[in-house]
Design an enzyme around this catalytic site. Structure first.
Site, PDB file in Angstrom:
ATOM      1  N   ALA A  12       0.802  -1.234   0.000  1.00  0.00           N
ATOM      2  CA  ALA A  12       0.000   0.000   0.000  1.00  0.00           C
ATOM      3  C   ALA A  12       0.829   1.274   0.000  1.00  0.00           C
ATOM      4  O   ALA A  12       0.291   2.366   0.153  1.00  0.00           O
ATOM      5  CB  ALA A  12      -0.959  -0.008   1.191  1.00  0.00           C
ATOM      6  N   ARG A  14       2.340   2.546  -2.525  1.00  0.00           N
ATOM      7  CA  ARG A  14       2.211   3.277  -3.796  1.00  0.00           C
ATOM      8  C   ARG A  14       1.169   2.587  -4.688  1.00  0.00           C
ATOM      9  O   ARG A  14       0.643   1.518  -4.337  1.00  0.00           O
ATOM     10  CB  ARG A  14       3.553   3.342  -4.508  1.00  0.00           C
ATOM     11  CG  ARG A  14       4.031   1.999  -4.997  1.00  0.00           C
ATOM     12  CD  ARG A  14       5.387   2.086  -5.682  1.00  0.00           C
ATOM     13  NE  ARG A  14       5.616   0.876  -6.452  1.00  0.00           N
ATOM     14  CZ  ARG A  14       6.810   0.346  -6.684  1.00  0.00           C
ATOM     15  NH1 ARG A  14       7.890   0.924  -6.209  1.00  0.00           N
ATOM     16  NH2 ARG A  14       6.931  -0.745  -7.412  1.00  0.00           N
ATOM     17  N   VAL A  62       5.336  -9.956   2.695  1.00  0.00           N
ATOM     18  CA  VAL A  62       4.157 -10.829   2.824  1.00  0.00           C
ATOM     19  C   VAL A  62       4.484 -12.304   2.590  1.00  0.00           C
ATOM     20  O   VAL A  62       3.677 -13.179   2.931  1.00  0.00           O
ATOM     21  CB  VAL A  62       2.993 -10.396   1.903  1.00  0.00           C
ATOM     22  CG1 VAL A  62       2.459  -9.027   2.296  1.00  0.00           C
ATOM     23  CG2 VAL A  62       3.390 -10.444   0.428  1.00  0.00           C
ATOM     24  N   SER A 140      -5.568 -10.311 -12.107  1.00  0.00           N
ATOM     25  CA  SER A 140      -5.146  -9.516 -13.261  1.00  0.00           C
ATOM     26  C   SER A 140      -5.740 -10.127 -14.526  1.00  0.00           C
ATOM     27  O   SER A 140      -6.009 -11.338 -14.569  1.00  0.00           O
ATOM     28  CB  SER A 140      -3.617  -9.549 -13.369  1.00  0.00           C
ATOM     29  OG  SER A 140      -3.183  -9.060 -14.625  1.00  0.00           O
ATOM     30  N   TYR A 152       3.705 -14.825 -13.585  1.00  0.00           N
ATOM     31  CA  TYR A 152       2.683 -13.878 -13.109  1.00  0.00           C
ATOM     32  C   TYR A 152       1.266 -14.366 -13.454  1.00  0.00           C
ATOM     33  O   TYR A 152       0.354 -14.291 -12.628  1.00  0.00           O
ATOM     34  CB  TYR A 152       2.977 -12.526 -13.748  1.00  0.00           C
ATOM     35  CG  TYR A 152       2.139 -11.360 -13.307  1.00  0.00           C
ATOM     36  CD1 TYR A 152       2.408 -10.681 -12.115  1.00  0.00           C
ATOM     37  CD2 TYR A 152       1.097 -10.885 -14.107  1.00  0.00           C
ATOM     38  CE1 TYR A 152       1.663  -9.576 -11.740  1.00  0.00           C
ATOM     39  CE2 TYR A 152       0.347  -9.779 -13.736  1.00  0.00           C
ATOM     40  CZ  TYR A 152       0.636  -9.128 -12.553  1.00  0.00           C
ATOM     41  OH  TYR A 152      -0.108  -8.028 -12.184  1.00  0.00           O
ATOM     42  N   LYS A 156      -1.672 -15.176 -10.853  1.00  0.00           N
ATOM     43  CA  LYS A 156      -2.937 -14.432 -10.872  1.00  0.00           C
ATOM     44  C   LYS A 156      -4.126 -15.359 -11.132  1.00  0.00           C
ATOM     45  O   LYS A 156      -5.227 -15.114 -10.634  1.00  0.00           O
ATOM     46  CB  LYS A 156      -2.874 -13.309 -11.905  1.00  0.00           C
ATOM     47  CG  LYS A 156      -1.895 -12.186 -11.537  1.00  0.00           C
ATOM     48  CD  LYS A 156      -2.136 -11.652 -10.131  1.00  0.00           C
ATOM     49  CE  LYS A 156      -1.556 -10.262  -9.916  1.00  0.00           C
ATOM     50  NZ  LYS A 156      -1.701  -9.805  -8.509  1.00  0.00           N
TER      51      LYS A 156
END
Ligand code: NAI
Length: 251
Positions: A12, A14, A62, A140, A152, A156
């Protein structure tokens, strides 16, 4: 029960996460701004406080189990038991399959999938105690397949299955779980992609906009609005869904 609910937004400091943190604060939540460095989250916290809200910056990776447990405990102690979680932290390490390294594969899977798992597992106990909760995962359009993003897109797409399973497991505790799947959003992440492929960001944005039915690229607020809907009281019967926010249809 305190009247102010606490939300955690990961990544969080940016981009989409920062805008989502500001939006949830405006919606009335106390907001924990989680990112790799505590200092990076402080400007977002300051903005929220200036606007009259409550917020706390917490540094956490995380993908690190112990760090996640400590971060969630700190949020509960300093801001209030978190009952909203937005799993937004993310990275890209794009490469064509034949060039993709194991490190590129692992780092992307770790942040998106392992990170969302660890955060959700740590936060769910507070939701179950409160008999209310909201989890929103950032997927995404790349989940549908995207050249150069085997890692990725797998992460996702994996998050969509994760979303549906948590919706099934946690529904009886008053917890809804949904995913927002953005298309092209103007952030540092997409600027970095343009730089990687050697295209000026302005040209890259214009080329992307031309391919999008509404003829513009997305802004972080477009995604924060969708997260705000899923988190809000009006969405209590909406769970296990994936909402593409991409300026046109996706399937
Ligand atoms: P960004 O790169 O601007 O911001 C991501 C934030 O996550 C950064 O502040 C970074 O420090 C943080 N982060 C990275 N690894 C972390 C970790 N291990 N632990 C904690 N924080 C970590 O990215 P952007 O564009 O705001 O993306 C946010 C989310 O939206 C990501 O999950 C991304 O995959 C997703 N998304 C973005 C799209 C876009 O066009 N920008 C499109 C579709 C999805």
């Amino acid at each position: 029960m305190s009247t102010t609910r606490t939300a955690i937004v990961t990544g969080a400091a940016r981009g989409i996460g920062a805008e989502t943190a500001r939006r949830l604060a405006a919606d009335g939540f106390a907001v924990a701004v989680l990112d790799l460095d505590e200092s990076a989250g402080k400007p977002v916290v300051a903005e929220i406080e200036t606007a009259g809200g409550r917020a706390l910056a917490v540094g956490v990776d995380v993908a690190d189990e112990q760090a996640v447990e400590a971060a969630v405990a700190r949020v509960a102690a300093e801001l209030g038991a978190p009952t909203v979680l937005v799993n937004n932290a993310g990275i890209t390490r794009d490469n064509l399959l034949f060039k993709m390294t194991v490190a590129e594969w692992d780092s992307v899977l770790n942040v998106h999938l392992r990170g969302s798992f660890l955060m959700s597992r740590a936060v769910q106990k507070h939701m179950i105690e409160a008999k209310w909760g909201r989890i929103v995962n950032l997927s995404s359009t790349s989940a549908l397949g995207n050249r150069g993003q085997a890692n990725y897109s797998a992460a996702k797409a994996g998050l969509q299955g994760f979303t549906k399973t948590l919706a099934i497991e946690l529904g009886k505790f008053g917890v809804t779980v949904n995913a927002v799947a953005p298309g092209f959003i103007e952030t540092d992440m997409t600027a970095a992609t343009a730089a990687r492929v050697g295209v000026n960001f302005e040209d890259y944005r214009a080329a992307a906009a031309a391919q999008i039915p509404v003829q513009r690229i997305g802004q972080p607020a477009d995604i924060a609005n969708a997260v705000s809907f899923f988190v809000g009281a009006a969405a209590g019967f909406v769970s296990g869904q994936v909402l593409y926010v991409a300026g046109g249809p996706k399937d």
